[in-house]
Structures are given as C-alpha cells and as structure tokens.
Design a protein around this motif. Structure first.
Motif, PDB file in Angstrom:
ATOM      1  N   TYR A 149       3.675  -1.329  -8.717  1.00 34.56           N
ATOM      2  CA  TYR A 149       3.070  -1.995  -7.557  1.00 34.56           C
ATOM      3  C   TYR A 149       3.948  -3.162  -7.102  1.00 34.56           C
ATOM      4  N   ILE A 150       4.324  -4.016  -8.045  1.00 38.18           N
ATOM      5  CA  ILE A 150       5.158  -5.173  -7.725  1.00 38.18           C
ATOM      6  C   ILE A 150       6.535  -4.723  -7.258  1.00 38.18           C
ATOM      7  N   ALA A 151       7.114  -3.734  -7.937  1.00 38.24           N
ATOM      8  CA  ALA A 151       8.453  -3.254  -7.567  1.00 38.24           C
ATOM      9  C   ALA A 151       8.448  -2.656  -6.167  1.00 38.24           C
ATOM     10  N   TRP A 152       7.405  -1.895  -5.821  1.00 37.72           N
ATOM     11  CA  TRP A 152       7.315  -1.281  -4.487  1.00 37.72           C
ATOM     12  C   TRP A 152       7.209  -2.381  -3.425  1.00 37.72           C
ATOM     13  N   ALA A 153       6.394  -3.402  -3.716  1.00 39.96           N
ATOM     14  CA  ALA A 153       6.239  -4.502  -2.754  1.00 39.96           C
ATOM     15  C   ALA A 153       7.557  -5.235  -2.546  1.00 39.96           C
ATOM     16  N   ARG A 154       8.313  -5.451  -3.605  1.00 37.43           N
ATOM     17  CA  ARG A 154       9.602  -6.138  -3.464  1.00 37.43           C
ATOM     18  C   ARG A 154      10.594  -5.294  -2.680  1.00 37.43           C
ATOM     19  N   ALA A 155      10.570  -4.000  -2.875  1.00 39.47           N
ATOM     20  CA  ALA A 155      11.501  -3.112  -2.181  1.00 39.47           C
ATOM     21  C   ALA A 155      11.101  -2.858  -0.735  1.00 39.47           C
ATOM     22  N   ASN A 156       9.831  -3.128  -0.408  1.00 38.25           N
ATOM     23  CA  ASN A 156       9.309  -2.865   0.939  1.00 38.25           C
ATOM     24  C   ASN A 156       8.528  -4.080   1.443  1.00 38.25           C
ATOM     25  N   PRO A 157       9.200  -5.190   1.728  1.00 32.72           N
ATOM     26  CA  PRO A 157       8.497  -6.411   2.127  1.00 32.72           C
ATOM     27  C   PRO A 157       7.603  -6.192   3.346  1.00 32.72           C
ATOM     28  N   GLY A 158       6.373  -6.658   3.250  1.00 30.56           N
ATOM     29  CA  GLY A 158       5.447  -6.580   4.375  1.00 30.56           C
ATOM     30  C   GLY A 158       4.873  -5.205   4.642  1.00 30.56           C
ATOM     31  N   ARG A 159       5.077  -4.249   3.734  1.00 30.04           N
ATOM     32  CA  ARG A 159       4.564  -2.896   3.969  1.00 30.04           C
ATOM     33  C   ARG A 159       3.439  -2.503   3.018  1.00 30.04           C
ATOM     34  N   LEU A 160       3.310  -3.155   1.887  1.00 22.61           N
ATOM     35  CA  LEU A 160       2.253  -2.809   0.944  1.00 22.61           C
ATOM     36  C   LEU A 160       0.945  -3.448   1.420  1.00 22.61           C
ATOM     37  N   THR A 161      -0.039  -2.620   1.687  1.00 23.16           N
ATOM     38  CA  THR A 161      -1.331  -3.095   2.180  1.00 23.16           C
ATOM     39  C   THR A 161      -2.366  -3.057   1.058  1.00 23.16           C
ATOM     40  N   TYR A 162      -3.251  -4.033   1.087  1.00 24.77           N
ATOM     41  CA  TYR A 162      -4.357  -4.028   0.123  1.00 24.77           C
ATOM     42  C   TYR A 162      -5.642  -4.411   0.846  1.00 24.77           C
ATOM     43  N   ALA A 163      -6.721  -3.753   0.472  1.00 21.77           N
ATOM     44  CA  ALA A 163      -8.025  -3.989   1.075  1.00 21.77           C
ATOM     45  C   ALA A 163      -8.878  -4.847   0.155  1.00 21.77           C
ATOM     46  N   THR A 164      -9.747  -5.649   0.774  1.00 21.99           N
ATOM     47  CA  THR A 164     -10.794  -6.366   0.046  1.00 21.99           C
ATOM     48  C   THR A 164     -12.063  -6.298   0.887  1.00 21.99           C
ATOM     49  N   SER A 165     -13.126  -6.911   0.364  1.00 19.91           N
ATOM     50  CA  SER A 165     -14.387  -6.950   1.110  1.00 19.91           C
ATOM     51  C   SER A 165     -14.474  -8.141   2.046  1.00 19.91           C
ATOM     52  N   GLY A 166     -13.364  -8.834   2.304  1.00 17.96           N
ATOM     53  CA  GLY A 166     -13.412  -9.886   3.311  1.00 17.96           C
ATOM     54  C   GLY A 166     -12.378 -10.975   3.116  1.00 17.96           C
ATOM     55  N   ILE A 167     -12.151 -11.728   4.185  1.00 17.58           N
ATOM     56  CA  ILE A 167     -11.223 -12.856   4.171  1.00 17.58           C
ATOM     57  C   ILE A 167     -11.800 -13.998   3.337  1.00 17.58           C
ATOM     58  N   GLU A 205      -5.782   5.181   4.459  1.00 17.66           N
ATOM     59  CA  GLU A 205      -5.742   4.136   5.484  1.00 17.66           C
ATOM     60  C   GLU A 205      -4.988   2.904   4.997  1.00 17.66           C
ATOM     61  N   VAL A 206      -5.172   2.553   3.733  1.00 18.58           N
ATOM     62  CA  VAL A 206      -4.465   1.447   3.107  1.00 18.58           C
ATOM     63  C   VAL A 206      -3.937   1.923   1.754  1.00 18.58           C
ATOM     64  N   MET A 207      -2.977   1.187   1.199  1.00 18.38           N
ATOM     65  CA  MET A 207      -2.324   1.636  -0.024  1.00 18.38           C
ATOM     66  C   MET A 207      -3.067   1.258  -1.293  1.00 18.38           C
ATOM     67  N   SER A 208      -3.873   0.206  -1.234  1.00 17.71           N
ATOM     68  CA  SER A 208      -4.548  -0.247  -2.449  1.00 17.71           C
ATOM     69  C   SER A 208      -5.807  -1.010  -2.087  1.00 17.71           C
ATOM     70  N   VAL A 209      -6.659  -1.193  -3.090  1.00 18.17           N
ATOM     71  CA  VAL A 209      -7.840  -2.035  -2.938  1.00 18.17           C
ATOM     72  C   VAL A 209      -7.879  -2.977  -4.128  1.00 18.17           C
ATOM     73  N   ALA A 210      -8.170  -4.252  -3.857  1.00 15.22           N
ATOM     74  CA  ALA A 210      -8.365  -5.249  -4.900  1.00 15.22           C
ATOM     75  C   ALA A 210      -9.784  -5.760  -4.748  1.00 15.22           C
ATOM     76  N   ASP A 211     -10.687  -5.203  -5.546  1.00 12.65           N
ATOM     77  CA  ASP A 211     -12.096  -5.511  -5.326  1.00 12.65           C
ATOM     78  C   ASP A 211     -12.910  -5.153  -6.549  1.00 12.65           C
ATOM     79  N   SER A 212     -14.226  -5.331  -6.426  1.00 10.87           N
ATOM     80  CA  SER A 212     -15.127  -5.003  -7.521  1.00 10.87           C
ATOM     81  C   SER A 212     -15.232  -3.493  -7.691  1.00 10.87           C
ATOM     82  N   SER A 213     -15.907  -3.068  -8.739  1.00  5.25           N
ATOM     83  CA  SER A 213     -15.770  -1.691  -9.223  1.00  5.25           C
ATOM     84  C   SER A 213     -16.566  -0.644  -8.459  1.00  5.25           C
ATOM     85  N   ALA A 214     -16.820  -0.858  -7.181  1.00  5.18           N
ATOM     86  CA  ALA A 214     -17.357   0.234  -6.369  1.00  5.18           C
ATOM     87  C   ALA A 214     -16.374   1.398  -6.304  1.00  5.18           C
TER      88      ALA A 214
END
Length: 328
Positions: A149-167, A205-214
């Motif tokens: 995950y970290i390596a992909w983000a470093r190799a592709n700046p600004g392209r790795l997307t992550y979802a959450t349940s809000g700002i 739609e997005v590459m990852s989600v960082a959220d609770s266990s739904a």
C-alpha cells in the motif's frame, strides 16, 4: 492539515453551521419517565456497525423502560447532524437522545464558529463501545499488504484513493497521520457511511477504505482484503492482518462512543436511561452484535463518561491545533 509531508486532498465539501440553542424546558418528574416513546438518533444510514449495535440496544432497553425506543437515522455532515438536532431542537425531557462519538467532540475545534461545547452542551448518559478500524483493499488488486500500500502510494503520488465515512472523522484523521509519517500523497474520498465505502472499494470506485468493520462480510466473502487492523492486538476474526503497532506505528484507534441527550436533563431521568441502556449493553444479544462487528466494550457510567468526554475534548483541541485542521 499536517504541516509535515506532502499535502493530501479531500474530495467533496462539508457544510457547517448550527442554530443557537433554544431556552431549556423544565425536566420531567423522573417517577413518570418515560411516558411516551424515546427517540434514539443514529447519525449514520442504516446498515453499519453502530446502527446495528444501537438498534439492538434500543430493542432490549425498551423492555425495561416500558416504552418503545425508536431509532431515527440522520446521516450526513460526518455524523454530526444528530448533535445539531440535540443542541438546537430537542427538549431536555429524556425522550430524545443520540449517539455521541468523536466527530461530535472534535467538530467545535475544526470550525470558526463552534456549534456546541462538547462537554457542557449535552447531558452525557453512558459510554458504550468502540469500533475495530482497518485499511481494506480489493482482494484481486495489486495491493496485498500494508507495505504494498505504502509502496504503491509512493510510486503513484496523488493516485491512491481511500474512502471513509466522512471528513474529519477519527479514521480520516488517522489516515492523515499515517500519510504524514510515511510521506505519501493520498486522496480522501468521504462517503456517508462505512458500509457504502466498503461497497465502493469492491466495485472499484475507490482503491481502499479506512473505516470500521462494516467491510468484514466482504473480507470474509473474498471480495476485499484487510491489510492492517488498528486494534491493540490482532483480531481473532482476522488473525492474518497485522496491527499498526506491528507495522511500526504506535497507534491504537477504537474511537469509543456512547449516548447523550440535550443539556439540562433531570439527573433522575439520566439515571433511568443509564440503567436501561447499561442492562441492554450487557445483554447477550447486544454482546453478539458487538462480536459480529468486532466492537470492543468501552463502558463508562454517567459521571465517568462525562469525564471521558472532557479529556477527549482537550485531546481533540490539541490535535486540531497541531495538525492545523480546518473544515470551513
């Protein structure tokens, strides 16, 4: 946003603003409480872990209270619409209460005009439980571990997307902290709820989600992959997923939540509600729901819960200053 590391971007906007609190009404005679159904505001759409746990709590507590406890979903604004209702429209008679969570505690320190005081503008009733958070990716995608995950983000700046349940939710800020530490540029895509975000990852739609266990059913079903958990120890349900501590980040994030009501509730009414909710929390049926979503028990009685909220408010204010966080 954190001054260290490259800037992160957030998609979508969040409106703010709240009405002034109305004059408080006289509390009821606790000997006659409750004399009609109780509204329990859940500030998320139906289907998520908190919604499931609180619906179970409502159903069980209604037996002791002798009145229905009706769940009312008010999603939006990172889970703070329920707090806005409690502080501007609800009467402090005990018949309207709502979920109290960290985004409500944090929000006054992120906006120019604080909509409420998280300690003194509510009647804090009981602390309940927390969440198991983690980062999840598509199972058949190129990322198979946190290191990937970290390596992909470093190799592709600004392209790795992550979802959450809000700002400005707990999980959003945790990802900001991880991104700052790892010096990566990732893109935040807020959704209304964690279950919606998990489905968005499964659909691409997005590459990852960082959220609770739904996301747990989709991980168990093979559509998604859990690459790290934010608990203190590995989850018995997902033993292959390392914790953030194991990955070099001394972070344990459970974001405890509870139930609060409008400011000025009668202490006798608060006691009636606390006792009914506590009995429901300890009921095997509610414990089974918490186990289904890997939600750790974080019980606080009334006085201790208010103290916990006060401590968290100090922490959130300091965090907002340190990271220079603003959402308006």
């Amino acid at each position: 946003m954190p001054p260290a590391g490259p800037a992160r971007r957030t998609l979508l906007a969040l409106g703010t603003g709240a009405l002034a609190a109305p004059a408080l009404a006289q509390g009821p005679n606790p000997g006659k409480f409750p004399d009609r159904p109780i509204r329990l505001i859940v500030p998320w759409p139906p289907g998520g872990s908190a919604d499931a746990q609180l619906r179970s709590l409502a159903e069980i507590s209604a037996r002791a209270l002798g009145q229905p406890v009706l769940v009312e979903n008010r999603p939006g604004a990172s889970g703070t619409l329920g707090a806005q209702f409690l502080t501007t429209q609800a009467r402090p008679d005990g018949h309207t209460v709502g979920q109290m969570h960290m985004s409500i505690v944090r929000r006054p320190f992120l906006v120019r005009t604080p909509p409420w005081d998280p300690v003194n503008d509510f009647s804090h009733i009981i602390g309940l439980c927390g969440w198991m958070f983690g980062i999840v990716v598509k199972a058949d995608g190129p990322i198979r571990s946190f290191q990937d995950y970290i390596a992909w983000a470093r190799a592709n700046p600004g392209r790795l997307t992550y979802a959450t349940s809000g700002i400005a939710t707990t999980n959003h800020l945790a990802m900001e902290e991880i991104a700052a530490r790892e010096k990566i540029d990732i893109v935040h895509v807020p959704y209304r709820a964690s279950n919606e975000a998990a489905v968005a990852v499964a659909s691409g739609e997005v590459m990852s989600v960082a959220d609770s266990s739904a996301w747990a059913p989709l991980v168990e079903g093979g559509q998604l992959r859990l690459i790290c958990a934010w608990t203190a120890e590995r989850s018995p349900r997902f033993p292959d997923a390392p914790t953030l501590r194991e990955l070099g980040h001394d972070m344990v994030i459970t974001s405890p939540y509870g139930i609060s009501g409008p400011k000025g509730m009668d202490p006798g009414v608060v006691r009636v509600l606390h006792d009914a909710f506590h009995a429901a929390l300890m009921d095997p049926a509610n414990a089974a729901v918490r186990a289904q979503f890997d939600m750790p028990l974080e019980y606080y009685p009334t006085a201790e819960y208010r103290q916990f909220i006060a401590r968290r408010a100090e922490y959130e204010q300091a965090m907002a200053r340190r990271l220079n966080l603003r959402i308006d």
